[in-house]
Design a protein around this motif. Structure first.
Motif, PDB file in Angstrom:
ATOM      1  N   ASP A 158     -26.695   4.807 -23.713  1.00  0.00           N
ATOM      2  CA  ASP A 158     -27.374   3.690 -23.055  1.00  0.00           C
ATOM      3  C   ASP A 158     -28.293   4.176 -21.945  1.00  0.00           C
ATOM      4  N   VAL A 159     -27.854   5.199 -21.208  1.00  0.00           N
ATOM      5  CA  VAL A 159     -28.643   5.745 -20.106  1.00  0.00           C
ATOM      6  C   VAL A 159     -28.550   7.266 -20.186  1.00  0.00           C
ATOM      7  N   SER A 160     -29.680   7.949 -20.243  1.00  0.00           N
ATOM      8  CA  SER A 160     -29.674   9.418 -20.270  1.00  0.00           C
ATOM      9  C   SER A 160     -30.397   9.949 -19.040  1.00  0.00           C
ATOM     10  N   GLY A 161     -30.135  11.215 -18.723  1.00  0.00           N
ATOM     11  CA  GLY A 161     -30.846  11.852 -17.625  1.00  0.00           C
ATOM     12  C   GLY A 161     -30.380  11.466 -16.237  1.00  0.00           C
ATOM     13  N   VAL A 162     -29.147  10.955 -16.111  1.00  0.00           N
ATOM     14  CA  VAL A 162     -28.613  10.613 -14.793  1.00  0.00           C
ATOM     15  C   VAL A 162     -28.380  11.913 -14.029  1.00  0.00           C
ATOM     16  N   THR A 163     -28.837  11.980 -12.792  1.00  0.00           N
ATOM     17  CA  THR A 163     -28.673  13.193 -11.994  1.00  0.00           C
ATOM     18  C   THR A 163     -27.723  12.952 -10.830  1.00  0.00           C
ATOM     19  N   ALA A 164     -27.135  14.043 -10.350  1.00  0.00           N
ATOM     20  CA  ALA A 164     -26.230  13.990  -9.204  1.00  0.00           C
ATOM     21  C   ALA A 164     -26.933  14.588  -8.002  1.00  0.00           C
ATOM     22  N   GLY A 165     -26.624  14.077  -6.837  1.00  0.00           N
ATOM     23  CA  GLY A 165     -27.153  14.666  -5.614  1.00  0.00           C
ATOM     24  C   GLY A 165     -26.545  16.044  -5.402  1.00  0.00           C
ATOM     25  N   ALA A 166     -27.224  16.888  -4.667  1.00  0.00           N
ATOM     26  CA  ALA A 166     -26.735  18.248  -4.399  1.00  0.00           C
ATOM     27  C   ALA A 166     -25.356  18.198  -3.760  1.00  0.00           C
ATOM     28  N   GLY A 167     -24.423  18.902  -4.360  1.00  0.00           N
ATOM     29  CA  GLY A 167     -23.075  18.986  -3.822  1.00  0.00           C
ATOM     30  C   GLY A 167     -22.207  17.757  -4.055  1.00  0.00           C
ATOM     31  N   ALA A 168     -22.714  16.768  -4.791  1.00  0.00           N
ATOM     32  CA  ALA A 168     -21.941  15.547  -5.026  1.00  0.00           C
ATOM     33  C   ALA A 168     -20.761  15.827  -5.949  1.00  0.00           C
ATOM     34  N   ALA A 169     -19.602  15.277  -5.591  1.00  0.00           N
ATOM     35  CA  ALA A 169     -18.415  15.436  -6.429  1.00  0.00           C
ATOM     36  C   ALA A 169     -18.318  14.316  -7.450  1.00  0.00           C
ATOM     37  N   THR A 170     -18.884  13.156  -7.119  1.00  0.00           N
ATOM     38  CA  THR A 170     -18.886  12.028  -8.048  1.00  0.00           C
ATOM     39  C   THR A 170     -20.275  11.392  -8.061  1.00  0.00           C
ATOM     40  N   VAL A 171     -20.526  10.647  -9.136  1.00  0.00           N
ATOM     41  CA  VAL A 171     -21.793   9.942  -9.310  1.00  0.00           C
ATOM     42  C   VAL A 171     -21.457   8.519  -9.728  1.00  0.00           C
ATOM     43  N   THR A 172     -22.212   7.546  -9.210  1.00  0.00           N
ATOM     44  CA  THR A 172     -22.086   6.170  -9.680  1.00  0.00           C
ATOM     45  C   THR A 172     -23.432   5.779 -10.284  1.00  0.00           C
ATOM     46  N   ALA A 173     -23.401   5.314 -11.517  1.00  0.00           N
ATOM     47  CA  ALA A 173     -24.618   4.896 -12.214  1.00  0.00           C
ATOM     48  C   ALA A 173     -24.338   3.571 -12.904  1.00  0.00           C
ATOM     49  N   THR A 174     -25.383   2.787 -13.111  1.00  0.00           N
ATOM     50  CA  THR A 174     -25.210   1.450 -13.676  1.00  0.00           C
ATOM     51  C   THR A 174     -25.908   1.342 -15.022  1.00  0.00           C
ATOM     52  N   ASP A 175     -25.189   0.751 -15.975  1.00  0.00           N
ATOM     53  CA  ASP A 175     -25.724   0.440 -17.292  1.00  0.00           C
ATOM     54  C   ASP A 175     -26.086  -1.041 -17.283  1.00  0.00           C
ATOM     55  N   PHE A 176     -27.373  -1.338 -17.296  1.00  0.00           N
ATOM     56  CA  PHE A 176     -27.841  -2.716 -17.253  1.00  0.00           C
ATOM     57  C   PHE A 176     -27.986  -3.277 -18.664  1.00  0.00           C
ATOM     58  N   ASN A 177     -28.282  -4.552 -18.757  1.00  0.00           N
ATOM     59  CA  ASN A 177     -28.581  -5.242 -20.018  1.00  0.00           C
ATOM     60  C   ASN A 177     -27.407  -5.246 -20.997  1.00  0.00           C
ATOM     61  N   GLN A 178     -26.208  -5.403 -20.472  1.00  0.00           N
ATOM     62  CA  GLN A 178     -25.038  -5.541 -21.344  1.00  0.00           C
ATOM     63  C   GLN A 178     -24.709  -7.021 -21.463  1.00  0.00           C
ATOM     64  N   PRO A 179     -24.286  -7.459 -22.650  1.00  0.00           N
ATOM     65  CA  PRO A 179     -24.005  -8.884 -22.838  1.00  0.00           C
ATOM     66  C   PRO A 179     -22.740  -9.320 -22.085  1.00  0.00           C
ATOM     67  N   ASN A 180     -22.841 -10.451 -21.393  1.00  0.00           N
ATOM     68  CA  ASN A 180     -21.671 -11.007 -20.711  1.00  0.00           C
ATOM     69  C   ASN A 180     -20.637 -11.469 -21.729  1.00  0.00           C
ATOM     70  N   GLY A 181     -19.374 -11.283 -21.393  1.00  0.00           N
ATOM     71  CA  GLY A 181     -18.284 -11.756 -22.233  1.00  0.00           C
ATOM     72  C   GLY A 181     -17.890 -10.813 -23.360  1.00  0.00           C
ATOM     73  N   SER A 182     -18.610  -9.703 -23.530  1.00  0.00           N
ATOM     74  CA  SER A 182     -18.287  -8.749 -24.593  1.00  0.00           C
ATOM     75  C   SER A 182     -17.755  -7.464 -23.970  1.00  0.00           C
ATOM     76  N   PRO A 183     -16.542  -7.058 -24.335  1.00  0.00           N
ATOM     77  CA  PRO A 183     -16.032  -5.802 -23.774  1.00  0.00           C
ATOM     78  C   PRO A 183     -16.859  -4.619 -24.273  1.00  0.00           C
ATOM     79  N   ARG A 184     -17.071  -3.655 -23.377  1.00  0.00           N
ATOM     80  CA  ARG A 184     -17.777  -2.426 -23.718  1.00  0.00           C
ATOM     81  C   ARG A 184     -16.855  -1.264 -23.383  1.00  0.00           C
ATOM     82  N   TYR A 185     -16.914  -0.226 -24.202  1.00  0.00           N
ATOM     83  CA  TYR A 185     -16.061   0.953 -24.032  1.00  0.00           C
ATOM     84  C   TYR A 185     -16.983   2.115 -23.681  1.00  0.00           C
TER      85      TYR A 185
END
Length: 189
Positions: A128-155
Motif C-alpha cells: 500500500d505504501v512503499s519507500g517509507v524512511t526512518a529518521g537517523a537513529g530512530a528505533a521505531t517509525v510510525t507511518a499511515t496507510d490512507f484510503n482504507q475502507p471503513n468497516g473492513s478489517p485489514r491485516y
C-alpha cells in the motif's frame, strides 16, 4: 569478507616481504597505500574505499613492492557478501477514519520500508505504501496507510528494503478503520 555497503573497512593483509613502499590492489582499485605506521615485514593495513564495497562478489587482492625488483604478490580472494535485512517488528496498528497508522521497529541495513495489507489474515498482501524512511537513529517509525475502507478489517505486515533486497514480512497485526462521529456544534439565534 565484508557485507555489501560496508563503510570504513580497514583490511589487514598478512604475508612476507612487505616494505614501506608496498601498495595494495583491491579489485580494480590500485595503488592503495597502507595506513601510516601499519607496515611490518609480515603485515600491513589498508583503508578500503567505501565505493569498492558496493558490488557483491569475489575481489582479487594483491600487494605490490616497488622497483628495483619488487613486483606483485600472489592474488587472494576477498568476498563482498549481500545480506538481506531482518524483518521489522510491527508493534501497533491503530485504526482511524479511513486509515491505519502502523508503528514498527527499524532494522540494520534497511534504507526504506514497505507497508502491506490484505483483506484476510495471512495474505496475499499488496504493498500500500512503499519507500517509507526512518529518521537517523530512530528505533521505531510510525507511518499511515490512507484510503482504507471503513468497516473492513485489514491485516498488516511491514518489510524492510536495503542493498541486499527486501526482507521477509514482519509479524501481522489487524485494524478496522471506522468513521468517527464528531460532536455537533450548535448555536442559538
Amino acid at each position: 569478507f565484508a557485507l555489501l555497503g560496508t563503510k570504513g573497512l580497514t583490511l589487514t593483509v598478512s604475508g612476507s616481504g612487505f616494505i614501506a613502499g608496498s601498495t595494495l590492489a583491491f579489485g580494480t582499485v590500485t595503488g592503495l597505500t597502507p595506513v601510516a605506521g601499519s607496515v611490518t615485514a609480515t603485515q600491513l593495513q589498508v583503508a578500503i574505499p567505501d565505493s569498492a564495497l558496493l558490488t557483491a562478489g569475489a575481489v582479487s587482492v594483491t600487494v605490490t613492492n616497488p622497483a628495483p625488483g619488487g613486483g606483485a604478490s600472489n592474488a587472494l580472494t576477498f568476498t563482498v557478501t549481500v545480506t538481506v535485512s531482518p524483518a521489522p517488528v510491527l508493534k501497533s496498528a491503530v485504526a482511524g477514519d479511513g486509515q491505519v497508522s502502523l508503528t514498527f521497529t527499524t532494522v540494520p541495513n534497511a534504507s526504506t520500508y514497505n507497508l502491506k495489507s490484505a483483506a484476510q489474515s495471512g495474505g496475499p498482501y499488496t504493498t500500500d505504501v512503499s519507500g517509507v524512511t526512518a529518521g537517523a537513529g530512530a528505533a521505531t517509525v510510525t507511518a499511515t496507510d490512507f484510503n482504507q475502507p471503513n468497516g473492513s478489517p485489514r491485516y498488516y505486515v511491514v518489510s524492510a528494503v536495503g542493498l541486499g533486497g527486501e526482507s521477509v514480512n514482519s509479524n501481522e497485526l489487524s485494524a478496522t478503520p471506522s468513521h468517527i462521529n464528531l460532536p455537533p456544534i450548535v448555536t442559538l439565534t
